[in-house]
Design a protein around this motif. Structure first.
Motif, PDB file in Angstrom:
ATOM      1  N   ASN A 114       7.513   3.742 -10.072  1.00 48.17           N
ATOM      2  CA  ASN A 114       6.219   3.480  -9.434  1.00 48.17           C
ATOM      3  C   ASN A 114       5.607   4.813  -9.024  1.00 48.17           C
ATOM      4  O   ASN A 114       5.961   5.363  -7.988  1.00 48.17           O
ATOM      5  N   SER A 115       4.692   5.308  -9.831  1.00 48.42           N
ATOM      6  CA  SER A 115       4.106   6.622  -9.548  1.00 48.42           C
ATOM      7  C   SER A 115       2.953   6.570  -8.549  1.00 48.42           C
ATOM      8  O   SER A 115       2.360   7.599  -8.241  1.00 48.42           O
ATOM      9  N   ASP A 116       2.647   5.385  -8.049  1.00 50.28           N
ATOM     10  CA  ASP A 116       1.589   5.252  -7.054  1.00 50.28           C
ATOM     11  C   ASP A 116       2.040   4.282  -5.953  1.00 50.28           C
ATOM     12  O   ASP A 116       1.427   3.238  -5.728  1.00 50.28           O
ATOM     13  N   THR A 145       3.063  13.187  -1.908  1.00 52.75           N
ATOM     14  CA  THR A 145       2.697  14.419  -2.615  1.00 52.75           C
ATOM     15  C   THR A 145       3.360  14.473  -3.985  1.00 52.75           C
ATOM     16  O   THR A 145       2.713  14.819  -4.987  1.00 52.75           O
ATOM     17  N   ALA A 146       4.638  14.123  -4.044  1.00 51.45           N
ATOM     18  CA  ALA A 146       5.336  14.117  -5.338  1.00 51.45           C
ATOM     19  C   ALA A 146       4.710  13.102  -6.289  1.00 51.45           C
ATOM     20  O   ALA A 146       4.561  13.386  -7.482  1.00 51.45           O
ATOM     21  N   ALA A 147       4.309  11.956  -5.758  1.00 53.74           N
ATOM     22  CA  ALA A 147       3.663  10.943  -6.598  1.00 53.74           C
ATOM     23  C   ALA A 147       2.368  11.483  -7.201  1.00 53.74           C
ATOM     24  O   ALA A 147       2.110  11.280  -8.396  1.00 53.74           O
ATOM     25  N   LYS A 148       1.572  12.172  -6.394  1.00 55.41           N
ATOM     26  CA  LYS A 148       0.315  12.767  -6.916  1.00 55.41           C
ATOM     27  C   LYS A 148       0.624  13.777  -8.011  1.00 55.41           C
ATOM     28  O   LYS A 148      -0.062  13.822  -9.042  1.00 55.41           O
ATOM     29  N   THR A 149       1.651  14.586  -7.809  1.00 49.78           N
ATOM     30  CA  THR A 149       2.037  15.589  -8.813  1.00 49.78           C
ATOM     31  C   THR A 149       2.468  14.900 -10.107  1.00 49.78           C
ATOM     32  O   THR A 149       2.064  15.314 -11.196  1.00 49.78           O
TER      33      THR A 149
END
Length: 152
Positions: free
Chosen positions: A113-115, A144-148
């Motif tokens: 789940n990237s978001d 922050t890691a998800a946004k990256t």
């Protein structure tokens, strides 16, 4: 028996009942994975097996199927994983003892789940205990890691 750990095939001569945690630490010298409680409740020993976060203190090595990734193998020799970089950016660690398990759980969440919502993060990280109480920083680092990851 042969194990694939952090992309390398390793051979160990141990009893099949030995927990993966002790194989990693004592037999292979991989010390980023930590012993916390020994009953799979604190998350300090979290590693990935084929991308799924597991508690290595309760995983008999003889029953292991799949490739093991530890905190040492999460990034590459040339670059930190997005979670590792975010942990540094947000200065998450205080004592640092639980942090490898925290990062491994966060990386497993973000691979699925990237978001994630705050609730998703809280649910995924709820089994990882931090005595220093850096939970707000952990949540911000996961975001922050998800946004990256999404922008990669």
């Amino acid at each position: 028996m042969k194990l694939t750990v952090d992309g390398k095939v390793r051979e160990v001569d141990v009893e099949p009942e030995m927990p993966l945690l002790w194989v990693l630490r004592d037999e292979l010298g991989i010390t980023g994975v930590k012993y916390g409680c020994g009953i799979a409740q604190c998350g300090a020993c979290t590693v990935h097996v084929d991308g799924v976060a597991i508690r290595s203190c309760q995983q008999p090595v003889g029953d292991l199927e799949g490739e093991v990734t530890t905190i040492e193998g999460l990034g590459t020799p040339d670059a930190l994983h997005a979670v590792q970089a975010a942990w540094i950016e947000h200065q998450v660690a205080q004592c640092g003892y639980c942090q490898s398990g925290q990062m491994m759980s966060a990386a497993a969440l973000l691979s699925d789940n990237s978001d994630p919502s705050d609730e998703d993060i809280d649910d995924a990280m709820s089994g990882n205990l931090c005595r220093c109480g850096t939970y707000p920083r952990i949540r911000e680092a996961v975001k922050t890691a998800a946004k990256t990851i999404r922008s990669a």
